[in-house]
Design a protein around this motif. Sequence first.
Motif, PDB file in Angstrom:
ATOM      1  N   ILE A  69       0.836  -1.209   0.000  1.00 56.28           N
ATOM      2  CA  ILE A  69       0.000   0.000   0.000  1.00 56.28           C
ATOM      3  C   ILE A  69       0.870   1.258   0.000  1.00 56.28           C
ATOM      4  CG2 ILE A  69      -1.644   1.360   1.370  1.00 56.28           C
ATOM      5  CD1 ILE A  69      -2.907  -1.312   2.242  1.00 56.28           C
ATOM      6  N   GLY A  70       1.933   1.243   0.810  1.00 58.50           N
ATOM      7  CA  GLY A  70       2.801   2.417   0.906  1.00 58.50           C
ATOM      8  C   GLY A  70       3.478   2.745  -0.412  1.00 58.50           C
ATOM      9  N   VAL A  71       4.073   1.738  -1.037  1.00 60.64           N
ATOM     10  CA  VAL A  71       4.798   1.962  -2.294  1.00 60.64           C
ATOM     11  C   VAL A  71       3.838   2.338  -3.424  1.00 60.64           C
ATOM     12  CG1 VAL A  71       6.197   0.859  -4.085  1.00 60.64           C
ATOM     13  CG2 VAL A  71       6.765   0.512  -1.678  1.00 60.64           C
ATOM     14  N   LEU A  72       2.798   1.540  -3.611  1.00 63.75           N
ATOM     15  CA  LEU A  72       1.874   1.810  -4.720  1.00 63.75           C
ATOM     16  C   LEU A  72       1.074   3.091  -4.480  1.00 63.75           C
ATOM     17  CD1 LEU A  72       0.624  -1.782  -5.598  1.00 63.75           C
ATOM     18  CD2 LEU A  72       2.369  -0.420  -6.756  1.00 63.75           C
ATOM     19  N   GLY A  73       0.794   3.382  -3.216  1.00 63.97           N
ATOM     20  CA  GLY A  73       0.096   4.633  -2.884  1.00 63.97           C
ATOM     21  C   GLY A  73       0.935   5.845  -3.257  1.00 63.97           C
ATOM     22  N   MET A  74       2.225   5.800  -2.947  1.00 57.85           N
ATOM     23  CA  MET A  74       3.122   6.907  -3.294  1.00 57.85           C
ATOM     24  C   MET A  74       3.299   7.011  -4.819  1.00 57.85           C
ATOM     25  SD  MET A  74       3.753   8.444  -0.538  1.00 57.85           S
ATOM     26  CE  MET A  74       5.048   9.596  -0.944  1.00 57.85           C
ATOM     27  N   ILE A  75       3.348   5.855  -5.488  1.00 60.28           N
ATOM     28  CA  ILE A  75       3.438   5.884  -6.957  1.00 60.28           C
ATOM     29  C   ILE A  75       2.194   6.563  -7.535  1.00 60.28           C
ATOM     30  CG2 ILE A  75       3.385   4.470  -9.060  1.00 60.28           C
ATOM     31  CD1 ILE A  75       5.145   2.420  -7.562  1.00 60.28           C
ATOM     32  N   TYR A  76       1.024   6.235  -6.994  1.00 61.60           N
ATOM     33  CA  TYR A  76      -0.228   6.824  -7.490  1.00 61.60           C
ATOM     34  C   TYR A  76      -0.242   8.340  -7.277  1.00 61.60           C
ATOM     35  CZ  TYR A  76      -5.164   7.785  -8.193  1.00 61.60           C
ATOM     36  OH  TYR A  76      -6.344   8.312  -8.657  1.00 61.60           O
ATOM     37  N   VAL A  77       0.175   8.769  -6.096  1.00 63.18           N
ATOM     38  CA  VAL A  77       0.162  10.196  -5.763  1.00 63.18           C
ATOM     39  C   VAL A  77       1.172  10.978  -6.611  1.00 63.18           C
ATOM     40  CG1 VAL A  77       0.696  11.873  -3.934  1.00 63.18           C
ATOM     41  CG2 VAL A  77      -0.691   9.867  -3.402  1.00 63.18           C
ATOM     42  N   TYR A 122       3.316   9.642  -9.379  1.00 57.38           N
ATOM     43  CA  TYR A 122       3.701   9.272 -10.750  1.00 57.38           C
ATOM     44  C   TYR A 122       2.617   8.509 -11.509  1.00 57.38           C
ATOM     45  CZ  TYR A 122       8.522  10.114  -9.109  1.00 57.38           C
ATOM     46  OH  TYR A 122       9.661  10.662  -8.594  1.00 57.38           O
ATOM     47  N   ALA A 123       1.364   8.645 -11.135  1.00 52.24           N
ATOM     48  CA  ALA A 123       0.311   7.800 -11.719  1.00 52.24           C
ATOM     49  C   ALA A 123       0.351   7.763 -13.248  1.00 52.24           C
ATOM     50  CB  ALA A 123      -1.061   8.271 -11.234  1.00 52.24           C
ATOM     51  N   ALA A 124       0.322   8.912 -13.877  1.00 48.48           N
ATOM     52  CA  ALA A 124       0.256   8.968 -15.348  1.00 48.48           C
ATOM     53  C   ALA A 124       1.525   8.401 -15.982  1.00 48.48           C
ATOM     54  CB  ALA A 124       0.039  10.407 -15.804  1.00 48.48           C
ATOM     55  N   GLU A 125       2.696   8.805 -15.462  1.00 49.58           N
ATOM     56  CA  GLU A 125       3.974   8.345 -16.027  1.00 49.58           C
ATOM     57  C   GLU A 125       4.137   6.839 -15.881  1.00 49.58           C
ATOM     58  OE1 GLU A 125       3.512  10.844 -13.882  1.00 49.58           O
ATOM     59  OE2 GLU A 125       5.059  12.388 -14.051  1.00 49.58           O
ATOM     60  N   TYR A 126       3.691   6.313 -14.734  1.00 50.67           N
ATOM     61  CA  TYR A 126       3.793   4.874 -14.465  1.00 50.67           C
ATOM     62  C   TYR A 126       2.927   4.093 -15.455  1.00 50.67           C
ATOM     63  CZ  TYR A 126       4.085   0.598 -11.625  1.00 50.67           C
ATOM     64  OH  TYR A 126       4.322  -0.683 -11.172  1.00 50.67           O
ATOM     65  N   SER A 140      -3.003   4.049 -20.789  1.00 52.94           N
ATOM     66  CA  SER A 140      -3.339   5.476 -20.774  1.00 52.94           C
ATOM     67  C   SER A 140      -3.251   6.000 -19.343  1.00 52.94           C
ATOM     68  CB  SER A 140      -4.759   5.694 -21.308  1.00 52.94           C
ATOM     69  OG  SER A 140      -5.706   5.134 -20.412  1.00 52.94           O
ATOM     70  N   ALA A 141      -3.058   7.315 -19.220  1.00 57.17           N
ATOM     71  CA  ALA A 141      -2.957   7.934 -17.898  1.00 57.17           C
ATOM     72  C   ALA A 141      -4.223   7.685 -17.071  1.00 57.17           C
ATOM     73  CB  ALA A 141      -2.698   9.433 -18.039  1.00 57.17           C
ATOM     74  N   GLY A 142      -5.355   7.632 -17.745  1.00 58.40           N
ATOM     75  CA  GLY A 142      -6.623   7.418 -17.057  1.00 58.40           C
ATOM     76  C   GLY A 142      -6.769   6.019 -16.466  1.00 58.40           C
ATOM     77  N   ALA A 143      -5.941   5.086 -16.944  1.00 57.38           N
ATOM     78  CA  ALA A 143      -6.023   3.700 -16.463  1.00 57.38           C
ATOM     79  C   ALA A 143      -5.122   3.449 -15.256  1.00 57.38           C
ATOM     80  CB  ALA A 143      -5.642   2.743 -17.586  1.00 57.38           C
ATOM     81  N   ALA A 144      -4.449   4.502 -14.774  1.00 55.77           N
ATOM     82  CA  ALA A 144      -3.459   4.336 -13.706  1.00 55.77           C
ATOM     83  C   ALA A 144      -4.053   3.722 -12.438  1.00 55.77           C
ATOM     84  CB  ALA A 144      -2.807   5.677 -13.382  1.00 55.77           C
ATOM     85  N   LYS A 145      -5.213   4.209 -12.039  1.00 57.23           N
ATOM     86  CA  LYS A 145      -5.826   3.726 -10.792  1.00 57.23           C
ATOM     87  C   LYS A 145      -6.140   2.235 -10.884  1.00 57.23           C
ATOM     88  CE  LYS A 145      -9.532   4.799  -7.525  1.00 57.23           C
ATOM     89  NZ  LYS A 145     -10.704   5.680  -7.251  1.00 57.23           N
ATOM     90  N   THR A 146      -6.786   1.825 -11.979  1.00 58.00           N
ATOM     91  CA  THR A 146      -7.132   0.414 -12.178  1.00 58.00           C
ATOM     92  C   THR A 146      -5.881  -0.449 -12.257  1.00 58.00           C
ATOM     93  OG1 THR A 146      -9.087   1.113 -13.407  1.00 58.00           O
ATOM     94  CG2 THR A 146      -8.404  -1.179 -13.674  1.00 58.00           C
ATOM     95  N   LEU A 147      -4.873   0.064 -12.952  1.00 59.48           N
ATOM     96  CA  LEU A 147      -3.607  -0.654 -13.118  1.00 59.48           C
ATOM     97  C   LEU A 147      -2.941  -0.901 -11.758  1.00 59.48           C
ATOM     98  CD1 LEU A 147      -1.407  -1.716 -15.094  1.00 59.48           C
ATOM     99  CD2 LEU A 147      -0.468   0.590 -15.075  1.00 59.48           C
ATOM    100  N   LEU A 148      -2.843   0.145 -10.952  1.00 59.56           N
ATOM    101  CA  LEU A 148      -2.191   0.030  -9.648  1.00 59.56           C
ATOM    102  C   LEU A 148      -2.994  -0.848  -8.686  1.00 59.56           C
ATOM    103  CD1 LEU A 148      -0.888   3.686  -9.364  1.00 59.56           C
ATOM    104  CD2 LEU A 148       0.533   1.632  -9.341  1.00 59.56           C
ATOM    105  N   LEU A 149      -4.316  -0.787  -8.778  1.00 57.15           N
ATOM    106  CA  LEU A 149      -5.154  -1.671  -7.946  1.00 57.15           C
ATOM    107  C   LEU A 149      -4.949  -3.130  -8.333  1.00 57.15           C
ATOM    108  CD1 LEU A 149      -8.538   0.280  -7.641  1.00 57.15           C
ATOM    109  CD2 LEU A 149      -7.001  -0.352  -5.771  1.00 57.15           C
ATOM    110  N   GLY A 150      -4.791  -3.376  -9.645  1.00 61.78           N
ATOM    111  CA  GLY A 150      -4.523  -4.738 -10.110  1.00 61.78           C
ATOM    112  C   GLY A 150      -3.191  -5.263  -9.606  1.00 61.78           C
TER     113      GLY A 150
END
Length: 199
Positions: A139-147, A149-153, A160-170
């Motif tokens: 949670i800590g690592v992926l949470g910080m990535i989302y906050v 670098y979401a789009a770049e990740y 797509s940048a819009g898929a970042a949340k779904t991608l990180l949850l997966g």
Amino acid sequence: MMNSQASARKKVNVKRMTIISLLSAISIMLSMIPLGYIQIGPLAITTMCIPVIIGGIIEGPIVGATVGLIFGLTSMFRAMAGMAGITGFVFINPLVSVLPRIFIGLVGCYSFRLSMKLIKNTYVSGLIAGAMASITNTIGVLGMIYVLYAAEYAKALGQSAGAAKTLLLGIATTNGIAEALGGALVVSAVVAVLKKSKK
């Protein structure tokens, strides 16, 4: 009396430094071999949490946080050396690679202590602490990535940048379950043995 107290404190400090050195050496060694970061495509399942959690449970929050710091630094240096795959750029930032790892040992320590008060069973408490601390890492690592670098990740993984949340949850679900299960089983077994040998 004063001399005996000073001697006892010195012994504790020497023991603590020895354990920190040993667990840090294990962490550094794991970071250099495939067992530390099991790379599956762009994803990496890590076993690096295990020495951190064990340090926190056996020797307390200072040891846990210190070994977690070493884990975080090895992760950052690994990213700087280009060994962390196409998404490794996020781990160059210590807010992603270091800060969440310090909390692993703290969560492991305190969740174990709380579980022991409620359950009074070393093995079960180790399972809970191992799982909770591993989930803290995810949670800590992926949470910080989302906050940060979401789009770049997402773009680095061809999404797509819009898929970042779904991608990180997966990733949190797949990596998180594997790491929590592995951490819980290994930590509980090791802690049960170590606690028994301390008696």
